[in-house]
Design a protein around this motif. Sequence first.
Motif, PDB file in Angstrom:
ATOM      1  N   SER A  69       0.831  -1.208   0.000  1.00 60.88           N
ATOM      2  CA  SER A  69       0.000   0.000   0.000  1.00 60.88           C
ATOM      3  C   SER A  69       0.865   1.257   0.000  1.00 60.88           C
ATOM      4  O   SER A  69       0.535   2.239  -0.646  1.00 60.88           O
ATOM      5  N   THR A  70       1.990   1.218   0.688  1.00 63.70           N
ATOM      6  CA  THR A  70       2.912   2.355   0.654  1.00 63.70           C
ATOM      7  C   THR A  70       3.484   2.508  -0.744  1.00 63.70           C
ATOM      8  O   THR A  70       3.562   3.615  -1.277  1.00 63.70           O
ATOM      9  N   LEU A  71       3.852   1.396  -1.348  1.00 64.11           N
ATOM     10  CA  LEU A  71       4.372   1.449  -2.714  1.00 64.11           C
ATOM     11  C   LEU A  71       3.286   1.910  -3.686  1.00 64.11           C
ATOM     12  O   LEU A  71       3.575   2.622  -4.645  1.00 64.11           O
ATOM     13  N   GLY A  72       2.046   1.518  -3.433  1.00 66.53           N
ATOM     14  CA  GLY A  72       0.939   1.970  -4.276  1.00 66.53           C
ATOM     15  C   GLY A  72       0.773   3.477  -4.194  1.00 66.53           C
ATOM     16  O   GLY A  72       0.528   4.141  -5.203  1.00 66.53           O
ATOM     17  N   TYR A  73       0.903   4.011  -2.991  1.00 77.42           N
ATOM     18  CA  TYR A  73       0.812   5.459  -2.807  1.00 77.42           C
ATOM     19  C   TYR A  73       1.953   6.141  -3.561  1.00 77.42           C
ATOM     20  O   TYR A  73       1.748   7.131  -4.270  1.00 77.42           O
ATOM     21  N   ALA A  74       3.156   5.590  -3.424  1.00 78.09           N
ATOM     22  CA  ALA A  74       4.312   6.145  -4.131  1.00 78.09           C
ATOM     23  C   ALA A  74       4.126   6.021  -5.647  1.00 78.09           C
ATOM     24  O   ALA A  74       4.477   6.934  -6.393  1.00 78.09           O
ATOM     25  N   ALA A  75       3.557   4.909  -6.097  1.00 84.09           N
ATOM     26  CA  ALA A  75       3.326   4.710  -7.533  1.00 84.09           C
ATOM     27  C   ALA A  75       2.393   5.777  -8.087  1.00 84.09           C
ATOM     28  O   ALA A  75       2.595   6.265  -9.207  1.00 84.09           O
ATOM     29  N   SER A  76       1.393   6.165  -7.306  1.00 84.12           N
ATOM     30  CA  SER A  76       0.487   7.214  -7.786  1.00 84.12           C
ATOM     31  C   SER A  76       1.224   8.549  -7.878  1.00 84.12           C
ATOM     32  O   SER A  76       0.978   9.337  -8.789  1.00 84.12           O
ATOM     33  N   MET A  77       2.152   8.796  -6.962  1.00 84.83           N
ATOM     34  CA  MET A  77       2.952  10.021  -7.023  1.00 84.83           C
ATOM     35  C   MET A  77       3.885   9.993  -8.236  1.00 84.83           C
ATOM     36  O   MET A  77       4.131  11.019  -8.871  1.00 84.83           O
ATOM     37  N   LEU A  78       4.379   8.810  -8.563  1.00 84.88           N
ATOM     38  CA  LEU A  78       5.222   8.651  -9.755  1.00 84.88           C
ATOM     39  C   LEU A  78       4.403   8.878 -11.025  1.00 84.88           C
ATOM     40  O   LEU A  78       4.845   9.565 -11.943  1.00 84.88           O
ATOM     41  N   SER A  79       3.208   8.303 -11.066  1.00 80.43           N
ATOM     42  CA  SER A  79       2.406   8.396 -12.290  1.00 80.43           C
ATOM     43  C   SER A  79       1.914   9.815 -12.564  1.00 80.43           C
ATOM     44  O   SER A  79       1.684  10.176 -13.710  1.00 80.43           O
ATOM     45  N   THR A  80       1.784  10.630 -11.515  1.00 76.88           N
ATOM     46  CA  THR A  80       1.344  12.014 -11.717  1.00 76.88           C
ATOM     47  C   THR A  80       2.518  12.963 -11.970  1.00 76.88           C
ATOM     48  O   THR A  80       2.320  14.151 -12.184  1.00 76.88           O
ATOM     49  N   GLY A  81       3.743  12.434 -11.908  1.00 79.54           N
ATOM     50  CA  GLY A  81       4.914  13.261 -12.188  1.00 79.54           C
ATOM     51  C   GLY A  81       5.449  14.016 -10.988  1.00 79.54           C
ATOM     52  O   GLY A  81       6.369  14.819 -11.126  1.00 79.54           O
ATOM     53  N   LEU A  82       4.882  13.783  -9.801  1.00 78.09           N
ATOM     54  CA  LEU A  82       5.435  14.426  -8.603  1.00 78.09           C
ATOM     55  C   LEU A  82       6.824  13.880  -8.288  1.00 78.09           C
ATOM     56  O   LEU A  82       7.696  14.611  -7.843  1.00 78.09           O
ATOM     57  N   LEU A  83       6.984  12.576  -8.522  1.00 75.04           N
ATOM     58  CA  LEU A  83       8.248  11.908  -8.233  1.00 75.04           C
ATOM     59  C   LEU A  83       8.827  11.332  -9.518  1.00 75.04           C
ATOM     60  O   LEU A  83       8.121  11.153 -10.502  1.00 75.04           O
ATOM     61  N   ASP A  84      10.128  11.013  -9.463  1.00 76.36           N
ATOM     62  CA  ASP A  84      10.767  10.331 -10.585  1.00 76.36           C
ATOM     63  C   ASP A  84      11.423   9.042 -10.083  1.00 76.36           C
ATOM     64  O   ASP A  84      11.243   8.653  -8.919  1.00 76.36           O
TER      65      ASP A  84
END
Length: 144
Positions: free
Chosen positions: A8-23
């Motif tokens: 679930s933590t990785l899922g949250y991070a994945a959503s941040m990656l998919s929106t371009g907040l993170l790389d």
Amino acid sequence: MAATMKLSTLGYAASMLSTGLLDEQFQKLLLLQNKSDPNFVAETITLFCEDGEHTIGELTKRLDKQCVNFDEVAAFVHKLEGGSASVGAKRVKNTCIRFLDFCKEKSRDGCLKTLDTLRVVFYEVSGKFKDMLQLEQQQAEATK
């Protein structure tokens, strides 16, 4: 249960990656987490958030002066750019790069406008990081 916590933590991070907040640097940061230092990622993210907040305050003070020292401003922007690059905060890093261009041009107006954008982007990332850490903490407590 521990696998669910990570997923679930990785899922949250994945959503941040998919929106371009993170790389992809954030994914590399996650790989540095290990049993010998289980709080490494949380501490790194917390430090980024605290330092970023302080840096934005310093930038605000320096740009509020009539006579702006653009070298000082650029030094603070470089610091935030480095921190954002290390945690994979892509939008913050990219905003810092634009900010540095205005510092080179010695454009106070450009710096002020970019500082406004930087605030929005930084606090969006910071808020999501804090939510992610809180989710991780809640899930860790639920497994005790």
